[in-house]
Design a protein around this motif. Sequence first.
Motif, PDB file in Angstrom:
ATOM      1  N   SER A  39      -7.756  -0.607  -4.382  1.00 57.76           N
ATOM      2  CA  SER A  39      -8.494  -0.015  -5.484  1.00 57.76           C
ATOM      3  C   SER A  39      -8.492   1.501  -5.267  1.00 57.76           C
ATOM      4  CB  SER A  39      -9.920  -0.560  -5.473  1.00 57.76           C
ATOM      5  OG  SER A  39     -10.709   0.115  -6.398  1.00 57.76           O
ATOM      6  N   VAL A  40      -8.032   2.260  -6.270  1.00 59.03           N
ATOM      7  CA  VAL A  40      -7.863   3.705  -6.108  1.00 59.03           C
ATOM      8  C   VAL A  40      -9.006   4.465  -6.771  1.00 59.03           C
ATOM      9  CG1 VAL A  40      -6.359   5.697  -6.557  1.00 59.03           C
ATOM     10  CG2 VAL A  40      -5.347   3.464  -5.982  1.00 59.03           C
ATOM     11  N   VAL A  41      -9.547   5.401  -6.008  1.00 62.19           N
ATOM     12  CA  VAL A  41     -10.519   6.361  -6.533  1.00 62.19           C
ATOM     13  C   VAL A  41      -9.866   7.731  -6.425  1.00 62.19           C
ATOM     14  CG1 VAL A  41     -12.809   7.389  -6.297  1.00 62.19           C
ATOM     15  CG2 VAL A  41     -12.473   4.955  -5.771  1.00 62.19           C
ATOM     16  N   CYS A  92      -8.450   3.159  -1.650  1.00 62.36           N
ATOM     17  CA  CYS A  92      -7.586   4.313  -1.408  1.00 62.36           C
ATOM     18  C   CYS A  92      -8.243   5.475  -2.145  1.00 62.36           C
ATOM     19  CB  CYS A  92      -6.192   4.055  -1.966  1.00 62.36           C
ATOM     20  SG  CYS A  92      -5.113   5.507  -1.921  1.00 62.36           S
ATOM     21  N   LEU A  93      -8.530   6.547  -1.422  1.00 63.07           N
ATOM     22  CA  LEU A  93      -9.098   7.752  -2.028  1.00 63.07           C
ATOM     23  C   LEU A  93      -8.004   8.811  -2.088  1.00 63.07           C
ATOM     24  CD1 LEU A  93     -12.528   7.997  -0.153  1.00 63.07           C
ATOM     25  CD2 LEU A  93     -11.940   6.675  -2.200  1.00 63.07           C
ATOM     26  N   ALA A 129     -11.486   4.137   4.413  1.00 64.15           N
ATOM     27  CA  ALA A 129     -10.541   4.038   3.303  1.00 64.15           C
ATOM     28  C   ALA A 129      -9.211   4.681   3.694  1.00 64.15           C
ATOM     29  CB  ALA A 129     -11.110   4.752   2.072  1.00 64.15           C
ATOM     30  N   LEU A 130      -8.164   4.320   2.961  1.00 63.48           N
ATOM     31  CA  LEU A 130      -6.905   5.046   3.056  1.00 63.48           C
ATOM     32  C   LEU A 130      -7.128   6.362   2.314  1.00 63.48           C
ATOM     33  CD1 LEU A 130      -3.870   5.501   3.491  1.00 63.48           C
ATOM     34  CD2 LEU A 130      -3.491   4.155   1.407  1.00 63.48           C
TER      35      LEU A 130
END
Length: 188
Positions: A39-41, A92-93, A129-130
């Motif tokens: 999930s990307v932020v 994933c940030l 997080a990544l």
Amino acid sequence: MGRAQQNPSTESSAVLVCGPARSGKSEWAERLAHQSGRSVVYIATAREDPEDADWSARIEAHRCRRPEQWSTVCAPTELEAALVEHGGSDRCLLIDSLGTWVANLIELEDAQWRERVERLEAVVDACPALLILVAEETGWGVIPAYPIGRTFRDRLGNLIRRLGPRCASNYLVTGGYALDLSLLGKPV
């Protein structure tokens, strides 16, 4: 985008993507985020300015490239807090960009700036997080004529140099090509 030993006791899943303006660094970072399967932020450090049509167009171009399912967080100055708040291990940030964050904090005194860098380093080290950090390379051109320009260049260059060893991968994007410096280069 494998995990690499940072030092004998610490592993990092952070990625640093650097390059000059219009090199493709943001697109490369977006590709890495998409490929992560997480999930990307998207953490945007830019401040919107409705009076600046060119800046607004650049921000909109970045927005249009992002998939709808990505969430966006605006953190022009409070990057450390955004990483802590949104940094779950399933995420994933994508931080775009460190240069804009530095510019937003350019008025800080040197001691205050050093404190912010140390806080950011601690958060990067602890974040589950990544992290994909995008940064501009500014030191390859003419020495800025004004003190504030030299301060910006020096602060951003030093920040990149401090974060690089904390990252599993370091990419240089130039001319539309991404080079994995972690594989090609040697730490200084």
